[in-house]
Write an enzyme that holds these catalytic residues in place. Sequence first.
Site, PDB file in Angstrom:
ATOM      1  N   ARG A   1       0.761  -1.205  -0.073  1.00 10.82           N
ATOM      2  CA  ARG A   1       0.133   0.021   0.194  1.00 10.82           C
ATOM      3  C   ARG A   1       1.002   1.186  -0.110  1.00 10.82           C
ATOM      4  NH1 ARG A   1      -3.692  -1.252   5.081  1.00 10.82           N
ATOM      5  NH2 ARG A   1      -1.833  -2.436   5.394  1.00 10.82           N
TER       6      ARG A   1
ATOM      7  N   TYR B   1      -3.709 -18.005  13.678  1.00 10.73           N
ATOM      8  CA  TYR B   1      -4.577 -17.049  13.005  1.00 10.73           C
ATOM      9  C   TYR B   1      -6.070 -17.961  12.997  1.00 10.73           C
ATOM     10  CZ  TYR B   1      -2.003 -13.262  10.845  1.00 10.73           C
ATOM     11  OH  TYR B   1      -1.257 -12.065  10.648  1.00 10.73           O
TER      12      TYR B   1
ATOM     13  N   ARG C   1      -5.857  -1.466  -6.380  1.00 13.66           N
ATOM     14  CA  ARG C   1      -6.535  -2.280  -5.438  1.00 13.66           C
ATOM     15  C   ARG C   1      -8.018  -1.565  -5.091  1.00 13.66           C
ATOM     16  NH1 ARG C   1      -7.889  -5.275  -3.267  1.00 13.66           N
ATOM     17  NH2 ARG C   1      -7.666  -5.146  -0.953  1.00 13.66           N
TER      18      ARG C   1
END
Length: 363
Positions: free
Chosen positions: A36, A159, A45
């Site tokens: 980013r 996760y 994106r």
Amino acid sequence: FEGNDFPELTNDTFLRAAHGEEVEHVPVWCMRQAGRYLPEFRESRAGKDFFETCRSPEACCELTLQPLRRFPLDAAIIFSDILVVPQALGMDVQMTPGKGPTFQEPLKEPEDLQRLRAKVDVDAELGYVFRAITLTRHKLEGKVPLIGFSGAPWTLMSYMIEGGGSVTQSKAKRWLYRHPEASHRLLQLLTDVIVEYLLGQVKAGAQALQVFESHAGCLGPVQFKEFALPYLRDIAMRVKGKLKESGLDNVPMIVFAKDGHYALEDLSQSYYEVVGLDWTIDPCLARKRTGGSVSLQGNMDPCALYATKERISEIVKRMVEAFGTRGYIANLGHGLYPDMDPESVGAFVDAVHTHSRQLAKRV
């Protein structure tokens, strides 16, 4: 595309360094180099779902190539995410803006393991990554090698139980203490899928592989030796063995256990050619502790990129001198942050090349 008619590689510095061979300059790439911090990345994106992007070979290829148009990096890493593996096991993961990855129904107790696919057809579930790799290998036109990657079993397990990012990983660690057998079952299941996934990446065209043990830091040495290290070793051994069986060339493998400095000696004896380091490890000490048995990758503090260009150059010079120019791949000690200036990344890359060229001449 036929997998074997890729354009010839013109810059193999990264691969030579991974194998500990002589280089004219130290190779450099950055974790999250497709990210980013690049305005063109944000533009590509915009308004698109994160995992939908991951499932589009064309989108992944474009994002992978963007940083290479800007900087003379020595390697590309395929744009993807470590959580595509839990998805392949049947778990639902969304990327929530401002929050990061979110699992709708995380694993809570051992009986939840029944929800996972016992047998994963990696071509069916993760073929989109393989197609992205093949397409990108062609589009790279042999400029630099392409790195494939996977999350490591413990990091993925954490996760899947935490349901997203976590500071303490206490829900996942509870499993290790409370349900050790179920933990090993889950870790083994993940390992089996990761081995096939990494093999598929090499068959698709990946020229190196990195395994991300991002959550090594919340384990102590005892837990790491029981729940992380055996699986990391198993992955490297099995991938190498299966490549040999298939008559494919061995590709260098990198293990990056963030904040796992307590395990440096063990990691350097785990069948990986390269050990990735975060910025909390002193390079000279890392060389000593790994006994010159592996190449090292890292380890500038990403936040050093907030410094002036002159300061970045000084920091890089010191780092390259400490690591030495042989068996060394320059990188950050973690990924790039979204608010970083692309110009600073350019300064980092140039500094690595400039200082290492001067140093290599002197050696």
